[in-house]
Structure formats: C-alpha cells, structure tokens
Design an enzyme around this catalytic site. Structure first.
Site, PDB file in Angstrom:
ATOM      1  N   CYS A   1      17.870  -7.470   6.067  1.00  0.00           N
ATOM      2  CA  CYS A   1      16.422  -7.640   6.290  1.00  0.00           C
ATOM      3  C   CYS A   1      15.579  -6.942   5.225  1.00  0.00           C
ATOM      4  CB  CYS A   1      16.037  -7.175   7.681  1.00  0.00           C
ATOM      5  SG  CYS A   1      16.760  -8.235   8.953  1.00  0.00           S
TER       6      CYS A   1
ATOM      7  N   HIS B   1       8.795 -12.518  10.790  1.00  0.00           N
ATOM      8  CA  HIS B   1       9.869 -11.847  10.050  1.00  0.00           C
ATOM      9  C   HIS B   1      10.844 -12.873   9.459  1.00  0.00           C
ATOM     10  CE1 HIS B   1      12.790  -8.981   8.843  1.00  0.00           C
ATOM     11  NE2 HIS B   1      13.382  -8.717   9.983  1.00  0.00           N
TER      12      HIS B   1
HETATM   13  C1  LIG Z   1      19.075  -7.652  10.663  1.00  0.00           C
HETATM   14  C2  LIG Z   1      18.402  -6.567   9.920  1.00  0.00           C
HETATM   15  O1  LIG Z   1      18.825  -6.347   8.781  1.00  0.00           O
HETATM   16  C3  LIG Z   1      17.312  -5.732  10.526  1.00  0.00           C
HETATM   17  C4  LIG Z   1      16.247  -6.472  11.313  1.00  0.00           C
HETATM   18  O2  LIG Z   1      15.120  -6.639  10.892  1.00  0.00           O
HETATM   19  S1  LIG Z   1      16.701  -7.059  12.834  1.00  0.00           S
HETATM   20  C5  LIG Z   1      15.506  -8.263  13.301  1.00  0.00           C
HETATM   21  C6  LIG Z   1      15.946  -9.649  13.043  1.00  0.00           C
HETATM   22  N1  LIG Z   1      15.160 -10.598  13.845  1.00  0.00           N
HETATM   23  C7  LIG Z   1      15.448 -10.846  15.126  1.00  0.00           C
HETATM   24  O3  LIG Z   1      16.426 -10.326  15.676  1.00  0.00           O
HETATM   25  C8  LIG Z   1      14.525 -11.782  15.872  1.00  0.00           C
HETATM   26  C9  LIG Z   1      14.244 -11.235  17.253  1.00  0.00           C
HETATM   27  N2  LIG Z   1      13.470 -12.216  18.062  1.00  0.00           N
HETATM   28  C10 LIG Z   1      14.064 -13.211  18.733  1.00  0.00           C
HETATM   29  O4  LIG Z   1      15.276 -13.401  18.656  1.00  0.00           O
HETATM   30  C11 LIG Z   1      13.185 -14.114  19.596  1.00  0.00           C
HETATM   31  O5  LIG Z   1      11.847 -14.043  19.159  1.00  0.00           O
HETATM   32  C12 LIG Z   1      13.241 -13.713  21.109  1.00  0.00           C
HETATM   33  C13 LIG Z   1      14.705 -13.745  21.596  1.00  0.00           C
HETATM   34  C14 LIG Z   1      12.676 -12.335  21.327  1.00  0.00           C
HETATM   35  C15 LIG Z   1      12.385 -14.713  21.922  1.00  0.00           C
HETATM   36  O6  LIG Z   1      12.904 -15.975  21.738  1.00  0.00           O
HETATM   37  P1  LIG Z   1      12.868 -17.066  22.921  1.00  0.00           P
HETATM   38  O7  LIG Z   1      13.118 -16.413  24.233  1.00  0.00           O
HETATM   39  O8  LIG Z   1      13.762 -18.172  22.471  1.00  0.00           O
HETATM   40  O9  LIG Z   1      11.365 -17.519  22.912  1.00  0.00           O
HETATM   41  P2  LIG Z   1      10.787 -18.978  22.573  1.00  0.00           P
HETATM   42  O10 LIG Z   1      11.393 -19.957  23.531  1.00  0.00           O
HETATM   43  O11 LIG Z   1      10.917 -19.248  21.111  1.00  0.00           O
HETATM   44  O12 LIG Z   1       9.236 -18.817  22.898  1.00  0.00           O
HETATM   45  C16 LIG Z   1       8.761 -18.678  24.229  1.00  0.00           C
HETATM   46  C17 LIG Z   1       7.373 -18.098  24.189  1.00  0.00           C
HETATM   47  O13 LIG Z   1       7.452 -16.714  23.792  1.00  0.00           O
HETATM   48  C18 LIG Z   1       6.699 -16.514  22.596  1.00  0.00           C
HETATM   49  N3  LIG Z   1       7.510 -15.623  21.781  1.00  0.00           N
HETATM   50  C19 LIG Z   1       8.700 -15.902  21.195  1.00  0.00           C
HETATM   51  N4  LIG Z   1       9.167 -14.826  20.548  1.00  0.00           N
HETATM   52  C20 LIG Z   1       8.269 -13.848  20.747  1.00  0.00           C
HETATM   53  C21 LIG Z   1       8.194 -12.498  20.310  1.00  0.00           C
HETATM   54  N5  LIG Z   1       9.161 -11.962  19.558  1.00  0.00           N
HETATM   55  N6  LIG Z   1       7.114 -11.762  20.677  1.00  0.00           N
HETATM   56  C22 LIG Z   1       6.132 -12.309  21.434  1.00  0.00           C
HETATM   57  N7  LIG Z   1       6.146 -13.594  21.874  1.00  0.00           N
HETATM   58  C23 LIG Z   1       7.203 -14.341  21.526  1.00  0.00           C
HETATM   59  C24 LIG Z   1       6.524 -17.880  21.985  1.00  0.00           C
HETATM   60  O14 LIG Z   1       5.356 -17.954  21.190  1.00  0.00           O
HETATM   61  C25 LIG Z   1       6.439 -18.764  23.204  1.00  0.00           C
HETATM   62  O15 LIG Z   1       5.122 -18.637  23.737  1.00  0.00           O
HETATM   63  P3  LIG Z   1       4.423 -19.883  24.515  1.00  0.00           P
HETATM   64  O16 LIG Z   1       5.288 -20.144  25.722  1.00  0.00           O
HETATM   65  O17 LIG Z   1       3.053 -19.363  24.844  1.00  0.00           O
HETATM   66  O18 LIG Z   1       4.447 -21.042  23.552  1.00  0.00           O
END
Ligand SMILES: CC(=O)CC(=O)SCCNC(=O)CCNC(=O)[C@H](O)C(C)(C)COP(=O)(O)OP(=O)(O)OC[C@H]1O[C@@H](n2cnc3c(N)ncnc32)[C@H](O)[C@@H]1OP(=O)(O)O
Length: 388
Positions: free
Chosen positions: A84, A335
């Site tokens: 990341c 991100h």
């Molecule tokens: C790896 C490295 O080296 C270090 C790092 O940086 S690690 C970070 C790497 N990135 C990640 O891990 C990503 C983490 N986030 C996720 O996986 C996903 O956002 C999550 C699992 C948290 C949610 O996904 P999901 O449950 O499938 O949500 P999804 O079905 O897409 O959306 C449902 C609703 O939630 C909202 N939503 C989705 N993700 C959200 C979040 N992170 N925050 C707030 N709202 C969110 C959407 O806008 C949607 O809203 P509406 O119903 O109003 O349209």
C-alpha cells in the site's frame, strides 16, 4: 533534500466505470506535464506505482504511458511496487534517480483499478501480497489483520471504539468537501459509532465505517532537481523523504507500537531539522481508523496509549493544532492502492501552495505525509514545503 514537485494531477477516486489502467495513466501523465508546463520529451525517467497482483489483467503497466504520446518512446519507464506504499515508492525512486544525477525531470505516477473484481477477491489479493501465513489464518482480508491489531491495542489500553468513530466522522466530514473523494458524505459521529445494518461489524471491533474504501484512481507528480525547479512557475521542495522497512511477520514485533512508522518519522524530522509541532498538517495512512489512532502515537503526537486524546480534544481536526487527513484520507477519499502515496503528495503539495480549495488548511506551509505498506512493514515519511 535536493528535489521538488513541479507539477501534479489527480483523478477523482471511486468506482471509475469505463476507465482502464491505461486510460488513467495516460490522463494523469498528460495533466501533470501540462501543470508543470513540460512536454513528454522533457522527462528523463518514469516510475509507475501499481500494486495490481490480480485486480485487473494487466501486470506490465510500465510502458502504457506511451499510449498517450510517442514522445515517451525510448524513455526508461519502470513499474514499482511496495504494497500500500507503492505510490510513495514510485516517488522515492524518482528522488533517488535525481539524487544520483541520472535524471533531472521525473514523472512518478500511482494508479490502481480495484473495483472490477468482487470485494472478497480484493481482500484475498491484499492478504497474499502483504501478509505471512505464519501469523495465522485471518478472515476478512486486511480488515481481519487490522481487526486483530485493534483488539490487541484495546486489550492493552481499553476499548477505544469511541475514538475510532470520531476519527471516521472527522475524515468523512473532511472528505465531504473534497471533490476528488470517492465518498463525499458527512456520515456523522452517531452513524460511525453505532453498529447497524448500514454499518455492520467487519472484523473484530472494526465496523464498515472504520475501513478505507475499495477504489479506482490515479495521481501523478513531476519531480525536478532544484536548479530546474528554480526556473519553474511552482515548486514544492522535499524537506525530508525517508523510508524504513520492518519485519513482515507481525509475530516478530509488538504490532501495537507501529515502530516502523515511529522510526520513519524520527528520521524525517531529524533530517529536516523540524519538530512535529512545526508542521501545519499531516496526510496519514488511515487504511483503518485504528491505524490513524496508532499513528498519532508513533509520530509522537501523544504518548503511547494516549492517542485517543488527540481526537477527543480536537487536535487533529482541520482547525486543530495538527490537522490530520484534511483531504478525508483513505477513509473517505478512497484507497486505490498504487495511487494512494502519490495522492498524498499531490494533496500536500496543494496545501502548502494554498491551492487546496475547500480542504485548504489556513496558511499551511509545511506538510507531513505518512504512507505505509502492509501492517507497518514499508513506511515512508515525506515533509513538503514551498521552494520559495
Ligand atoms: C495492504 C497494505 O499494504 C496496507 C493497507 O492499506 S490495508 C487496506 C487495504 N484496503 C482494504 O482492505 C479495503 C477495506 N475495505 C473493504 O474491504 C470494504 O470497503 C468493506 C468490506 C469495508 C465494505 O465492503 P462491502 O460490505 O462489500 O460494502 P459495499 O457492498 O461495497 O457497500 C455497501 C454500502 O456501504 C458503503 N461502504 C462501502 N465501504 C465502505 C467503507 N469502507 N466506509 C464507509 N462506507 C462504506 C457503500 O458506499 C454502500 O453504501 P450505500 O448502501 O449507501 O450505497
């Protein structure tokens, strides 16, 4: 430091239907060069930060920039990856090339396209790329890793769910006025604090609002040596640019301390002759709200175990003593892995040149950046200020 940012570009982050790695790369390359008043012919080297590892079927993006202009043909172009922190890694390669006098003007691009595959598959890719099985099986992608880190921190210092919700609310409030942000919505503290159908638990104590977003997007900077930069219409100089890598297995360290972050900050502040109190803002790696909380402590803003104080007392709000993530951070800006570090540099450069629009921190002249890969494995700190 001996190099400057002399131009930049940034797409909106989000689910960018119809865009490809190629279209994103070509667009930010052209926009950043136009911003710097340069032509592709002026560029000596190109570094493209792209994690990919399976988000899209294109794992050789280094020469895609040529699709935008034949003038890039026969220039050295290299893909860079460091989880990341891939975007910062691309910028650091550019700085190294300039320091080594191998280049005078470098184009550093960060790009990712994550939304073409299902969310669970994104989580699997991130885990494969930056986590060791010897740390044990983990459910829920990287949220599972940070869920575990958050639990360990809560065991040491008590339940900090309230502080995490306030960090989420702050970053969503900041992102609501950032036109580049994926989620321009002020979710409010009550929504972020409460477990609900719309804000379910994702991993351990982390709710959806504690997680960064899955995003597409790109950003680019043009880097130049000081002599070149002095002749340009705008220039933001690196007061510091430090990289620190730590052990990959979390079992080899106390993961609640974020020691790589701490050492990177100490090195950057020492090499710049600054203290944290000198900075006007910081863009920090809030891949999860607990990461931002632990970073408050690792950067030295509060004592260990006392990070919650910084958010409860408003220090990190946009008008606080050290605004943190005025852009909305990874939490609401989004991100797109490879683009994140470059995005942080673009937004920090805008802040110190007074061109950040609605997210502008008043009179900002010194901006810090912390971008991390893995769970505090690859740690990059930069400090930027206007050249003149
Ligand atoms: C790896 C490295 O080296 C270090 C790092 O940086 S690690 C970070 C790497 N990135 C990640 O891990 C990503 C983490 N986030 C996720 O996986 C996903 O956002 C999550 C699992 C948290 C949610 O996904 P999901 O449950 O499938 O949500 P999804 O079905 O897409 O959306 C449902 C609703 O939630 C909202 N939503 C989705 N993700 C959200 C979040 N992170 N925050 C707030 N709202 C969110 C959407 O806008 C949607 O809203 P509406 O119903 O109003 O349209």
């Amino acid at each position: 430091m001996t190099a400057c940012i002399v131009g930049w570009a940034h797409t909106k982050f989000g689910r960018l239907e119809g865009e490809t790695l190629e279209s994103l790369i070509v667009r930010v390359a052209a926009d950043a060069l136009a911003d710097a008043g340069l032509s592709p012919a002026d560029i000596d080297a190109i570094y493209i930060g792209n994690m990919n590892a399976g988000f899209v079927r294109q794992e050789f993006p280094s020469s895609l920039v040529m699709q935008g202009s034949d003038l890039f043909r026969f220039k050295p172009s290299t893909r860079v990856e460091n989880a990341c922190a891939t975007g910062s890694a691309a910028i650091h390669q550019g700085l190294n090339a300039i320091a080594a006098r191998k280049a005078r003007r470098v184009l550093a691009i960060g790009v990712e396209k994550m939304t073409e595959i299902a969310g669970a598959a994104v989580g699997d890719i991130l885990i494969r790329a930056s986590y060791l099985p010897e740390d044990g099986e983990v459910e829920g992608g990287f949220a599972g890793v940070f869920g575990r880190i958050t639990q360990a921190y809560f065991q040491k210092h008590g339940d900090q769910s309230d502080a995490l919700a306030r960090i989420a609310a702050k970053n969503h409030r900041n992102g609501a006025v950032n036109p580049l942000a994926q989620m321009q919505k002020d979710l409010g503290y009550d929504f972020c604090r409460t477990i609900s159908d719309k804000n379910p638990l994702v991993a351990g104590p982390l709710k959806r609002t504690d997680c960064s977003l899955v995003s597409d997007g790109a950003a680019a900077v043009v880097l130049a040596d000081i002599d070149t930069a002095l002749a340009m219409s705008k220039a933001v100089v690196f007061r510091a640019a430090e990289q620190v890598n730590d052990f990959l297995p979390m079992s080899k360290r106390d993961i609640t301390l974020f020691e790589g972050c701490e050492v990177a900050w100490k090195k950057a502040l020492a090499s710049s002759g600054l203290t944290l109190a000198d900075l006007d803002l910081v863009e920090t790696h809030d891949c999860f709200t607990s990461a931002e909380l632990l970073e408050y402590e690792a950067m030295g803003l509060t004592a260990r175990g006392d990070g919650a104080r910084a958010i409860h007392e408003g220090w990190t709000e946009k008008d606080g003593r050290l605004p943190i993530n005025p852009s909305g951070g990874l939490k609401s800006k989004g991100h797109p892995i490879g683009a994140t570090g470059v995005s942080m540099h673009v937004l920090a450069a805008q802040q110190v040149t007074g061109t950040a629009g609605g997210i502008q921190v008043k009179d900002a002249k010194l901006a810090g950046i912390f971008n991390m890969g893995g769970a505090c494995v690859a740690n990059y700190v930069s400090i930027l200020e206007p050249l003149r």
